[in-house]
Design an enzyme around this catalytic site. Structure first.
Site, PDB file in Angstrom:
ATOM      1  N   ARG A  40       0.825  -1.246  -0.224  1.00  0.00           N
ATOM      2  CA  ARG A  40       0.313   0.219  -0.204  1.00  0.00           C
ATOM      3  C   ARG A  40       0.788   0.843  -0.106  1.00  0.00           C
ATOM      4  NH1 ARG A  40      -0.809   2.565   5.305  1.00  0.00           N
ATOM      5  NH2 ARG A  40      -2.612   2.900   4.989  1.00  0.00           N
ATOM      6  N   LEU A  41       0.251   2.570  -0.134  1.00  0.00           N
ATOM      7  CA  LEU A  41       0.714   3.527   0.497  1.00  0.00           C
ATOM      8  C   LEU A  41       0.195   4.908   0.834  1.00  0.00           C
ATOM      9  CD1 LEU A  41       2.620   5.313  -3.344  1.00  0.00           C
ATOM     10  CD2 LEU A  41       3.486   4.806  -1.486  1.00  0.00           C
ATOM     11  N   ASP A  42       0.447   5.220   1.934  1.00  0.00           N
ATOM     12  CA  ASP A  42      -0.453   6.258   2.559  1.00  0.00           C
ATOM     13  C   ASP A  42      -1.076   7.036   1.811  1.00  0.00           C
ATOM     14  OD1 ASP A  42       0.307   4.667   4.573  1.00  0.00           O
ATOM     15  OD2 ASP A  42       2.066   6.835   4.839  1.00  0.00           O
ATOM     16  N   TYR A  43      -2.565   7.553   2.189  1.00  0.00           N
ATOM     17  CA  TYR A  43      -3.019   8.795   1.358  1.00  0.00           C
ATOM     18  C   TYR A  43      -3.169   9.552   1.442  1.00  0.00           C
ATOM     19  CZ  TYR A  43      -7.658  11.221   1.081  1.00  0.00           C
ATOM     20  OH  TYR A  43      -8.694  11.982   1.322  1.00  0.00           O
TER      21      TYR A  43
END
Length: 203
Positions: A40-43
């Site tokens: 994932r990548l942060d928001y």
């Protein structure tokens, strides 16, 4: 044979396909059914996100055991000095333990699409760019590392995961690669070349 999708995740978008709060999700930019993100990548982070419908491939990419190196382009507040670079390269102590040594160097500003909203030059008149490569994936690790050495992160873009590069993908664009499984017996150590389709552009 497996399909891997390389996506440039935009700023302020979740690394998932649904959200009960109405925030932007991957469903807004990629319309391939049955795919899931490998990691994932942060928001509030941007850049390369890998997706596939092959669970085994996702596991190989995302599992910490495989230590896929990840390279980030980081816009920092202030002008990072050599002592801070040396600390990042040596490993630093965060609250959840010491980090592995990282590769760290200052870089010229990369050719990127402007972020919306842009960083306010009046609030942040002095910034620099750092290229940082790590082989672990703790929660908000890059931001915590740069803050620890005195240079808060203003903008964070993931440029590569292992051999996969963000390349010229613009925010919201993606491309597909076909990965061929290794041949058996004598050719077991060789894997086929990935073939890439042209990026999909979204308005």
């Amino acid at each position: 044979m497996s399909s891997l999708y390389l996506l440039h995740k935009p700023y302020r978008m979740l690394s998932q396909f649904t959200d009960s709060e109405g925030r932007a999700t991957l469903a807004d930019v990629i319309d391939v059914p049955g795919v899931y993100a490998a990691g994932r990548l942060d928001y509030d982070s941007e850049g390369l996100l890998l997706l596939s419908d092959d669970g085994a491939l996702i596991h190989r990419i995302a599992h910490p055991r495989h230590k896929q190196p990840k390279t980030y382009w980081v816009q920092l507040e202030g002008q990072m000095d050599e002592s801070a670079l040396k600390a990042l390269r040596s490993g630093i102590n965060l609250k959840d333990g010491p980090t592995r040594p990282a590769k760290a160097r200052l870089m010229t500003p990369p050719a990127l699409a402007p972020r919306e909203p842009a960083i306010d030059p009046k609030r942040h008149p002095s910034t620099c760019w750092l290229e940082l490569t790590i082989s672990e994936g703790r929660n908000r690790q890059v931001r915590r590392m740069t803050a620890h050495v005195g240079f808060p992160t203003l903008r964070l873009i993931r440029a590569s995961i292992g051999a996969w590069q963000l390349g010229d993908l613009q925010p919201g664009e993606w491309r597909r690669e076909t990965l061929h499984a290794p041949r058996p017996a004598k050719s077991a150590k060789r894997s086929g070349k990935p073939t890439a389709t042209r990026p999909r552009r979204h308005s």
